[in-house]
Each structure stands twice: as structure tokens, then as C-alpha cells.
Design an enzyme around this catalytic site. Sequence first.
Site, PDB file in Angstrom:
ATOM      1  N   LEU A 153       0.820  -1.223   0.000  1.00  0.00           N
ATOM      2  CA  LEU A 153       0.000   0.000   0.000  1.00  0.00           C
ATOM      3  C   LEU A 153       0.853   1.273   0.000  1.00  0.00           C
ATOM      4  O   LEU A 153       1.958   1.305   0.532  1.00  0.00           O
ATOM      5  CB  LEU A 153      -0.974   0.001   1.171  1.00  0.00           C
ATOM      6  CG  LEU A 153      -0.477  -0.134   2.607  1.00  0.00           C
ATOM      7  CD1 LEU A 153       0.006   1.184   3.161  1.00  0.00           C
ATOM      8  CD2 LEU A 153      -1.604  -0.691   3.451  1.00  0.00           C
ATOM      9  N   CYS A 260       9.534   4.453   2.892  1.00  0.00           N
ATOM     10  CA  CYS A 260       9.840   3.154   2.273  1.00  0.00           C
ATOM     11  C   CYS A 260      11.016   3.177   1.299  1.00  0.00           C
ATOM     12  O   CYS A 260      12.009   2.477   1.520  1.00  0.00           O
ATOM     13  CB  CYS A 260       8.604   2.618   1.562  1.00  0.00           C
ATOM     14  SG  CYS A 260       7.320   2.155   2.717  1.00  0.00           S
TER      15      CYS A 260
END
Length: 432
Positions: A153, A260
Site C-alpha cells: 500500500l 519506504c
Amino acid sequence: MNISIIGAGYVGLVSGACFAELGNHVICADNDTKKIVNLKKGVLPIYEPGLEELISGNLKNKRLKFTSKIKDAVRSSDVIFIAVGTPSLEKGDADLTGVENVARLIAQNMDGYRLIVEKSTVPVETCARIKKTISTYIKNKYKFDVVSNPEFLREGSAINDFTHPDRIVVGAESQKARQIMRQLYLPLNRQILVTDIKSAELIKHASNAFLATKISFINAVSRICDKVGADVQEVACGMGLDNRIGRYFLHAGIGYGGSCFPKDLDAFITIAENLGYDFKILKAVRDTNQEQKDFVIQKVKEALWIIKDKTIAVLGLAFKPNTDDLRNSPSIDLINALIQEGAKVRVYDPKAMGKARSILKNVTFCKNSYQVARGADCLIVATEWNEFKELDFLKLKNKMQRALVIDGRNIYDPRYLKKMGFTYIGIGHVKE
Ligand code: UDX
């Protein structure tokens, strides 16, 4: 199903809320008691579109609970997701202290079969270590399985990404584990790739590293566009029409950030290094991203000549739109570099002002895009929030000392801004 999620961060909260919405009974555990107290009241630690409504709805119908006692979560569930943070250590490898700690607590509190699902982004072979840790600390010889189920996600569109993923990846060893995972994701009706555990673990790092590569590639192309007066948007569009390349993640800008890509790239480079492989491509991707951030400062210098004592307005602080996340935000790096050069920096972001106040010093926080532009010698777009795309440029120009826009996300039409009397500087974004 009865599910517990250990770790109420981005992935844990979104997964927990979505699994509850799908009809499961979910208990989210986190050792941050203050966070849990707030979550019980429906107060979230992050901004994510739609998440607050999803959490409060499922709190009301009692399908979602929060606890700071991991024991309660382990005891009351059949499936346990590990979704704790795996921050970078100094050398770039992931800190797995949280994962190991949770594995031990699961082992010590299990009272029957459990399926343990590793969802945090972890190096390949972590599931094997989790399995070994649980086997070492388990009190009775209860059976258990460990599976890898990486999450893809994106912040800002996390709920939709969870409920409509391009694929669901499950790395499992036993038939029982595969069956439970299939049943769990059945309501989403999406493609499930069932594979071995190590491949599943690698899919996550390989995917994020590849996406970062696409971004650095197009950023490098934007440098060439700048030199010859071509338009990177047109080049990306022409490339993207080839199905083998695809049109996504070819948006040039001031570099990628977030919790990330930078972390996962460092981790993947280190994982490879530890395995005796020099992942040169990824090192170049990382360097190109840094160069892109430096390049924007260069552009500001070229436009203003001297940065010291100039007033610079920055639109956008979050690392991307629709989030208040400032982790590794290129905008924050840019602002700190401008302050270092002696600029007076004014900032505005639709959602990230609260978090920014605790990390940015010596800047003026403004209420909106027009206030931020007041007296500015230059306005820089650092995050492509929708509201920045629809500004009244005449009003903006009247507020500024000098009508200069550096469009770090290529959201404006250069011709339109020139027509409105601005000097426009994009990222390889030129239209005569
Ligand atoms: C990423 C992955 O996309 C997701 O699958 C994974 O689970 C977590 O990491 P996220 O970090 O939330 O998600 O945001 P993403 O939309 O991927 O953007 C990451 C960064 O790349 C942002 O700074 C964004 O501005 C930048 N970016 C993205 C570009 O500069 N150009 C692009 O074309 C796309």
C-alpha cells in the site's frame, strides 16, 4: 476470522481497519500506550484519507479493538500479523529488534495453533528467523506456521491499495497456511500469488527498488531535457505508451522520499552486499536521487544568484500529497539546505503543518498558499497537492516580490505561467 495485528503504524492500522471492514474481528496491539489510548477514542497518529471513518465505524460495531497488551492479542486470535517498524540501522540494514521481540512474545503467549504472518518489510530469510525464534521460546509444543505476506500500500491511497491490490503475495510452506491466507483474502477477489517464503520476501524489496529505479531514471532523463530544451513529460508519455515500460512512476521531480523507498533501497543494497553481490544499479539509483535534490538547490541559485537573505516560499512539506508524513521528505531537505544558505523560508502544507512544527526551526509557518507567497523572491512547489494546481496566479503574483516559480513537481503548464507574467522553471519541463 479472529485476527491480531501487532504494530499500529501505517501498515498495521490500515490492514487492521480493512480486515475489520471485511467482517473479521481484529485486535490491534502496540506497546505505545499513549497511541493506544488515543486510538481507542478514534484519534489517529497519522492522516490518511478515509482511515479515521473506517476506524471509528469498526470501533463502534466492535469488530476492531485496540490494546497495549500483546498477550491479549495473541490469545484472542487465530492469525497474527507482524506489522512493527523495521527502521534503518547506520549501515543501511533493517533493525529487526521489534520483529524479534514480537516473535518471542507470540511464542511465550500462544495457547494453541497460530498462523503468524510477516507483513513488515524485512530482509529475505527473516521468516526463517522468526520461525526459529518462536520454536526456541515456545512453552508447549503448539503447532504454528509462519508466512510472508508483504504489503504494497501507498500512503495517501492506502485503503484503496489494500482493498484493490494489483496482487496479493503469499509465501507459505504448509497447505494449512496457504488455505487460511486464501480464505482471509477471498472477499477482495484479487489475484493471489502463492509462492515460497524467500521469494515472497524478495518480491517486496525488488518491487520497491524497481519503482525507485524508474523514478531515478526519469529524473536523469529530465536533466538531459533541461540541457536541450525538451520536455520530460512528453518523453515519459511517449515511453509509457509502450506496455513493456508502463506509464506509472515516470514523473520527474525533486526526488523520491517517504518511509519506504530510501530505507528499502538501503536495506536491499546491504542485503545484497551481505550475500556477496554488489548491487551497482541500486547504488546509482540512490546517488541519482540525492543529485536530484541538490540540482533543485542549484536551480534556485541560478535563478536568484544569491540565496542569502532572499525570501523563499515553499508549497508542500509532506513527501507526497494526501499524507502528513514528513519522513525523508525531499521538501524538508530542500528547506534545510535553503536555511543553510541564509534564506528566509516561508512554508505551507495542507496537512503536515502540525508535524512540521516539531522538526522545522527558523521558518515562517503560513496559513495558505497566498500567505506563504507574501514578499517572496521565489516560490517552490515541493509537493503536488491538488490545491496547488488550482491557484489564482494573478493574486499570487501580487503577493510576491518577484514573480518566479520553481515547479519541483512539474504541475504547471509553463506557457500558462509565462502568460501570467511569471518566470517558470520546471524539472526538465519546457514548453515553448
Ligand atoms: C511506496 C510503494 O509505492 C508502496 O507499494 C510500498 O508499500 C511503500 O512504498 P509510498 O512511499 O507510500 O509507497 O509512496 P509512493 O507513491 O510510492 O511515492 C514514493 C515517493 O516517490 C514519493 O516521494 C513520490 O513523490 C515519489 N515519486 C513517485 C516520484 O517522484 N515520481 C513518481 O513518478 C512516483
